[in-house]
Design an enzyme around this catalytic site. Structure first.
Site, PDB file in Angstrom:
ATOM      1  N   LYS A   7     -13.620  -9.803  -0.577  1.00  8.42           N
ATOM      2  CA  LYS A   7     -12.564 -10.600   0.075  1.00  8.42           C
ATOM      3  C   LYS A   7     -11.937  -9.670   1.112  1.00  8.42           C
ATOM      4  CE  LYS A   7      -8.438 -11.581   0.476  1.00  8.42           C
ATOM      5  NZ  LYS A   7      -7.759 -11.517   1.797  1.00  8.42           N
ATOM      6  N   CYS A  49      -3.527   4.654   5.954  1.00 10.86           N
ATOM      7  CA  CYS A  49      -2.747   5.122   4.791  1.00 10.86           C
ATOM      8  C   CYS A  49      -2.641   6.630   4.817  1.00 10.86           C
ATOM      9  CB  CYS A  49      -3.241   4.591   3.462  1.00 10.86           C
ATOM     10  SG  CYS A  49      -4.961   4.288   3.352  1.00 10.86           S
ATOM     11  N   GLU A  67       6.830   3.522   3.595  1.00 14.72           N
ATOM     12  CA  GLU A  67       5.657   3.466   4.467  1.00 14.72           C
ATOM     13  C   GLU A  67       5.907   2.444   5.579  1.00 14.72           C
ATOM     14  OE1 GLU A  67       1.902   1.872   2.882  1.00 14.72           O
ATOM     15  OE2 GLU A  67       0.921   3.597   3.813  1.00 14.72           O
TER      16      GLU A  67
HETATM   17  C1  UN1 Z   1      -7.074   4.925   5.524  1.00 11.86           C
HETATM   18  O1  UN1 Z   1      -6.199   5.642   5.989  1.00 11.86           O
HETATM   19  O2  UN1 Z   1      -6.813   3.781   5.157  1.00 11.86           O
HETATM   20  O3  UN1 Z   1      -9.239  10.037   6.694  1.00 11.86           O
HETATM   21  C2  UN1 Z   1      -8.484   5.408   5.403  1.00 11.86           C
HETATM   22  C3  UN1 Z   1      -9.145   9.076   7.449  1.00 11.86           C
HETATM   23  C4  UN1 Z   1     -10.249   8.043   7.496  1.00 11.86           C
HETATM   24  C5  UN1 Z   1     -10.072   7.050   6.402  1.00 11.86           C
HETATM   25  C6  UN1 Z   1      -8.679   6.549   6.314  1.00 11.86           C
HETATM   26  N1  UN1 Z   1     -11.538   8.680   7.395  1.00 11.86           N
HETATM   27  O4  UN1 Z   1      -8.157   8.928   8.158  1.00 11.86           O
END
Ligand code: UN1
Length: 493
Positions: free
Chosen positions: A174, A283, A384
């Site tokens: 999904k 993230c 965040e």
């Molecule tokens: C994310 O931030 O959701 O290390 C994943 C990184 C990427 C993956 C991020 N290779 O920023």
């Protein structure tokens, strides 16, 4: 306008609801990228039954043969890399160099996961009893529900789908409703590569209708979710009640420390990429800069100067460095946090406004924004934001910097710029995060190292690398007695 469908039991099918939703370009909201089915729990039932029916034979396909399909998938992804990356920029906005990187991360994951087809190692070990052999092996789990976010529309689905498949599971995907197209292209590629019918299914639609139905489905054995901590808590709670295996990859509030001995030029470059790459929508994005007070003034001046020069615009244009936010809601959140920062007494050093000049008003653009005089307890330093906003927090010394960085509910990524090996080693040991970069920004994880974090960032699992296999397989311990008699562990010596 192209209308896309769900993929269930090896066929492209419309939703039983007959309803659809539009996928629009956040750099130009007038442009519709595609129409997708707005599915509900009936479509989920169909997809889960198809995945359940396909499981008994797929789990018995030898892993090296499953790997052959992933290698083929990789070849097709390489062939279609440019087309997929362009479409990805159109559906979610990040600049083309980054969407190419995202597709590349999927290509890397295909190779890495395929390699596991000839490994999937368990242990052979000793037994405390004579004439007895002991080992552990990995078995498939069953039907996996994979719920994926919009910020890495190719990489993150592949982080879940490929290891799930190599371990012999079948899947129902999904994807986020902001990025249904990239995931659809991935499924198209897998199907062309020869994945048998029912092994991979995709159902489009909202979290409330499709996501919850997958999480609650009795025939789904495992949920893997990447997204916000709020949704993650809800999913974790539901899976807890039904005792489903669940891996959660959630939020971050990642900090970069800049010590007084750091190479400031490189620390500025790192911070720019960490804070404003993907328009801050990772993230792993850097959202706190923790700077030693001795270099605070100089670093801040250099950083602001470079931030002001960043070019914001449509990610398909070659000189653009920062694309739009993914949708209006996300931009409103960013604007709300900027106002919160101002009201908390942080100093707005640059940015802080919606971009409205020329073509930018067609999309959801926001100026790269830097706050100074941020205190570690302010909401802009704790929550965040998921956008192009960063706060600079002064630190008195190394210990103060570490304590500020650790003063967070989250613990995904972290970074320190220093040329002092003692500080670097202590940071590796003491920063509370799943990832620590020395002299690099908080973003840039590679697929053969564990990815995930501590505290509210997740529930203890690690994606990518070999650690992902612990999510997508079940351990079985096997004891083989060839003594010809009953031997009792812990009793017969
Ligand atoms: C994310 O931030 O959701 O290390 C994943 C990184 C990427 C993956 C991020 N290779 O920023």
């Amino acid at each position: 306008m192209k209308e896309y469908r769900n993929f269930i039991d090896g066929k492209w099918v419309s939703s039983r609801t007959g309803k659809t939703f539009e996928n629009r370009n956040p750099a130009n909201w007038e442009e519709v990228v595609g129409i997708f089915p707005a599915s509900d729990s009936r479509d989920v039932d169909d997809a889960v039954s198809s995945a359940k029916a396909a499981f008994p034979s797929w789990r018995l396909v030898p892993p090296p043969k499953r790997a052959d399909i992933l290698l083929k998938t990789r070849d097709i992804l390489i062939r279609r890399k440019e087309e997929i990356s362009q479409l990805m920029t159109r559906e979610m906005g990040k600049v083309l160099v980054e969407t190419r990187g995202d597709t590349q991360e999927g290509i890397d994951t295909a190779l890495y996961s395929a390699g596991e087809g000839r490994r999937l190692f368990g242990q052979t070990t000793t037994s405390e009893l004579r004439d007895k052999f002991a080992m552990s092996i990995r078995l498939s789990v069953g039907v996996c529900g994979l719920i994926t976010p919009w910020n890495f529309p190719m990489a993150i689905p592949t982080w879940k789908v490929f290891p799930a498949l190599i371990c012999g599971n079948t899947v129902v995907i999904k994807p986020a409703s902001d990025t249904p197209l990239t995931a659809t292209l991935l499924v198209e590629v897998l199907s062309e590569a020869g994945v048998p019918e029912g092994v991979v299914n995709i159902v489009h639609g909202g979290g409330g209708s499709v996501g919850t139905a997958i999480v609650e489905h009795k025939d789904v054995s495992l949920i893997s979710f990447t997204g916000s901590s709020d949704v993650g808590r809800d999913i974790g709670g539901r899976c807890g009640r039904s005792l489903k295996k669940v891996s959660l990859e959630l939020g971050g509030k990642n900090g970069q420390i800049v010590m007084d001995d750091a190479d400031l030029y490189s620390a500025v470059e790192g911070a720019l990429w960490g804070a404003f790459g993907t328009t801050g929508q990772r993230c792993t994005a850097t959202s706190r800069l923790i700077v030693h007070e001795k270099v605070l003034k100089e670093f801040t001046a250099m950083f602001i100067e470079r931030t002001r020069k960043l070019k914001v615009g449509d990610g398909l244009l070659p000189d653009v460095q920062v694309g739009p936010l993914v949708n209006k809601g996300q931009r409103d959140t960013v604007d709300k946090y900027v106002k919160i920062g101002i009201s908390e007494g942080a100093k707005l050093l640059t940015g802080g406004k919606v971009c409205e000049e020329g073509d930018l008003k067609k999309g959801f653009f926001y100026e790269p924004t830097v706050f100074g005089d941020v205190h570690r307890k302010m909401r802009i330093a704790q929550e965040e934001i998921f956008g192009p906003v960063i706060g600079i927090i002064p630190a008195k010394d190394f210990d103060d910097a570490v304590s500020i960085l650790n003063d967070s509910d989250y613990g995904l990524s972290s970074s320190i710029y220093t040329n002092d090996i003692t500080r670097a080693q202590r940071a590796i040991r003491d920063l509370e995060a799943g990832i620590t970069y020395i002299n690099g920004p908080t973003i840039g994880a590679e697929v053969h190292l564990p990815f995930g974090g501590v505290k509210a960032t997740g529930n203890g699992h690690r994606e990518a690398s070999v650690t992902v296999l612990d999510i997508f397989s079940e351990w079985k311990s096997v004891y083989i007695d060839f003594s010809g008699k009953l031997q009792r562990a812990q009793i017969d010596t």
